[in-house]
Design a protein around this motif. Structure first.
Motif, PDB file in Angstrom:
ATOM      1  N   ALA A   8      40.036  40.809  50.019  1.00 26.09           N
ATOM      2  CA  ALA A   8      39.602  42.057  50.654  1.00 26.09           C
ATOM      3  C   ALA A   8      39.311  43.133  49.604  1.00 26.09           C
ATOM      4  O   ALA A   8      38.320  43.862  49.711  1.00 26.09           O
ATOM      5  CB  ALA A   8      40.660  42.542  51.638  1.00 26.09           C
ATOM      6  N   ILE A   9      40.165  43.231  48.589  1.00 28.20           N
ATOM      7  CA  ILE A   9      39.947  44.212  47.522  1.00 28.20           C
ATOM      8  C   ILE A   9      38.666  43.887  46.772  1.00 28.20           C
ATOM      9  O   ILE A   9      37.855  44.768  46.482  1.00 28.20           O
ATOM     10  CB  ILE A   9      41.153  44.249  46.565  1.00 28.20           C
ATOM     11  CG1 ILE A   9      42.360  44.849  47.285  1.00 28.20           C
ATOM     12  CG2 ILE A   9      40.833  45.050  45.311  1.00 28.20           C
ATOM     13  CD1 ILE A   9      43.648  44.730  46.512  1.00 28.20           C
ATOM     14  N   GLN A  10      38.451  42.613  46.486  1.00 27.18           N
ATOM     15  CA  GLN A  10      37.249  42.202  45.764  1.00 27.18           C
ATOM     16  C   GLN A  10      35.999  42.469  46.605  1.00 27.18           C
ATOM     17  O   GLN A  10      34.991  42.960  46.083  1.00 27.18           O
ATOM     18  CB  GLN A  10      37.343  40.723  45.407  1.00 27.18           C
ATOM     19  CG  GLN A  10      36.246  40.242  44.512  1.00 27.18           C
ATOM     20  CD  GLN A  10      36.467  38.808  44.063  1.00 27.18           C
ATOM     21  OE1 GLN A  10      37.335  38.113  44.581  1.00 27.18           O
ATOM     22  NE2 GLN A  10      35.693  38.367  43.116  1.00 27.18           N
ATOM     23  N   GLN A  34      35.618  50.916  40.506  1.00 26.78           N
ATOM     24  CA  GLN A  34      35.324  49.498  40.324  1.00 26.78           C
ATOM     25  C   GLN A  34      36.113  48.927  39.151  1.00 26.78           C
ATOM     26  O   GLN A  34      36.631  47.811  39.221  1.00 26.78           O
ATOM     27  CB  GLN A  34      33.829  49.296  40.083  1.00 26.78           C
ATOM     28  CG  GLN A  34      32.974  49.592  41.284  1.00 26.78           C
ATOM     29  CD  GLN A  34      31.504  49.410  41.005  1.00 26.78           C
ATOM     30  OE1 GLN A  34      31.115  48.870  39.970  1.00 26.78           O
ATOM     31  NE2 GLN A  34      30.666  49.860  41.917  1.00 26.78           N
ATOM     32  N   ILE A  35      36.239  49.701  38.078  1.00 25.08           N
ATOM     33  CA  ILE A  35      37.011  49.259  36.915  1.00 25.08           C
ATOM     34  C   ILE A  35      38.485  49.136  37.275  1.00 25.08           C
ATOM     35  O   ILE A  35      39.149  48.167  36.893  1.00 25.08           O
ATOM     36  CB  ILE A  35      36.800  50.223  35.733  1.00 25.08           C
ATOM     37  CG1 ILE A  35      35.362  50.117  35.232  1.00 25.08           C
ATOM     38  CG2 ILE A  35      37.782  49.938  34.601  1.00 25.08           C
ATOM     39  CD1 ILE A  35      34.980  51.173  34.229  1.00 25.08           C
ATOM     40  N   ARG A  39      40.719  45.751  37.018  1.00 22.61           N
ATOM     41  CA  ARG A  39      41.975  45.684  36.250  1.00 22.61           C
ATOM     42  C   ARG A  39      43.132  45.230  37.129  1.00 22.61           C
ATOM     43  O   ARG A  39      43.976  44.441  36.705  1.00 22.61           O
ATOM     44  CB  ARG A  39      42.291  47.042  35.644  1.00 22.61           C
ATOM     45  CG  ARG A  39      41.474  47.362  34.447  1.00 22.61           C
ATOM     46  CD  ARG A  39      41.906  48.655  33.825  1.00 22.61           C
ATOM     47  NE  ARG A  39      41.059  48.972  32.678  1.00 22.61           N
ATOM     48  CZ  ARG A  39      41.006  50.138  32.108  1.00 22.61           C
ATOM     49  NH1 ARG A  39      41.741  51.130  32.569  1.00 22.61           N
ATOM     50  NH2 ARG A  39      40.222  50.347  31.081  1.00 22.61           N
ATOM     51  N   TYR A  40      43.170  45.741  38.352  1.00 21.31           N
ATOM     52  CA  TYR A  40      44.247  45.368  39.272  1.00 21.31           C
ATOM     53  C   TYR A  40      44.197  43.879  39.578  1.00 21.31           C
ATOM     54  O   TYR A  40      45.225  43.191  39.520  1.00 21.31           O
ATOM     55  CB  TYR A  40      44.127  46.181  40.564  1.00 21.31           C
ATOM     56  CG  TYR A  40      45.098  45.764  41.619  1.00 21.31           C
ATOM     57  CD1 TYR A  40      46.445  46.094  41.511  1.00 21.31           C
ATOM     58  CD2 TYR A  40      44.684  45.023  42.717  1.00 21.31           C
ATOM     59  CE1 TYR A  40      47.353  45.704  42.477  1.00 21.31           C
ATOM     60  CE2 TYR A  40      45.580  44.630  43.685  1.00 21.31           C
ATOM     61  CZ  TYR A  40      46.916  44.972  43.568  1.00 21.31           C
ATOM     62  OH  TYR A  40      47.805  44.572  44.525  1.00 21.31           O
ATOM     63  N   LEU A  41      43.005  43.361  39.877  1.00 20.95           N
ATOM     64  CA  LEU A  41      42.885  41.943  40.205  1.00 20.95           C
ATOM     65  C   LEU A  41      43.207  41.062  39.002  1.00 20.95           C
ATOM     66  O   LEU A  41      43.866  40.029  39.137  1.00 20.95           O
ATOM     67  CB  LEU A  41      41.483  41.646  40.729  1.00 20.95           C
ATOM     68  CG  LEU A  41      41.151  42.269  42.088  1.00 20.95           C
ATOM     69  CD1 LEU A  41      39.682  42.043  42.425  1.00 20.95           C
ATOM     70  CD2 LEU A  41      42.044  41.728  43.176  1.00 20.95           C
ATOM     71  N   GLU A  42      42.772  41.464  37.811  1.00 18.24           N
ATOM     72  CA  GLU A  42      43.073  40.682  36.608  1.00 18.24           C
ATOM     73  C   GLU A  42      44.557  40.719  36.266  1.00 18.24           C
ATOM     74  O   GLU A  42      45.116  39.735  35.794  1.00 18.24           O
ATOM     75  CB  GLU A  42      42.236  41.170  35.423  1.00 18.24           C
ATOM     76  CG  GLU A  42      40.757  40.855  35.548  1.00 18.24           C
ATOM     77  CD  GLU A  42      40.474  39.369  35.617  1.00 18.24           C
ATOM     78  OE1 GLU A  42      41.098  38.592  34.876  1.00 18.24           O
ATOM     79  OE2 GLU A  42      39.610  38.990  36.421  1.00 18.24           O
TER      80      GLU A  42
END
Length: 65
Positions: A8-10, A34-35, A39-42
């Protein structure tokens, strides 16, 4: 559930922030947002990996037998 939240975040980060009707105007999310999402997903991906992010290796200088 965590995978659903990640997806959902992506999806939200890649979809437009605003869209209008017949005029066809669209607005993207701001670049800092977007950055931050990237960063959160990585960081979530890195937290799932084994280890502490440190690798221990034995160094052997050349020429010493």
């Amino acid at each position: 559930m965590a995978d659903d939240l990640t997806q959902a975040i992506q999806d939200n980060a890649t979809s437009p922030a605003k869209a209008s009707g017949d005029s066809g105007s669209m607005e993207q999310h701001p670049l800092p947002d977007q950055i931050a999402a990237d960063r959160y997903l990585e960081s979530k991906k890195a937290a799932k990996r084994k280890g502490l992010g440190i690798s221990m290796k034995k160094l052997v200088p050349p020429g010493t037998d």
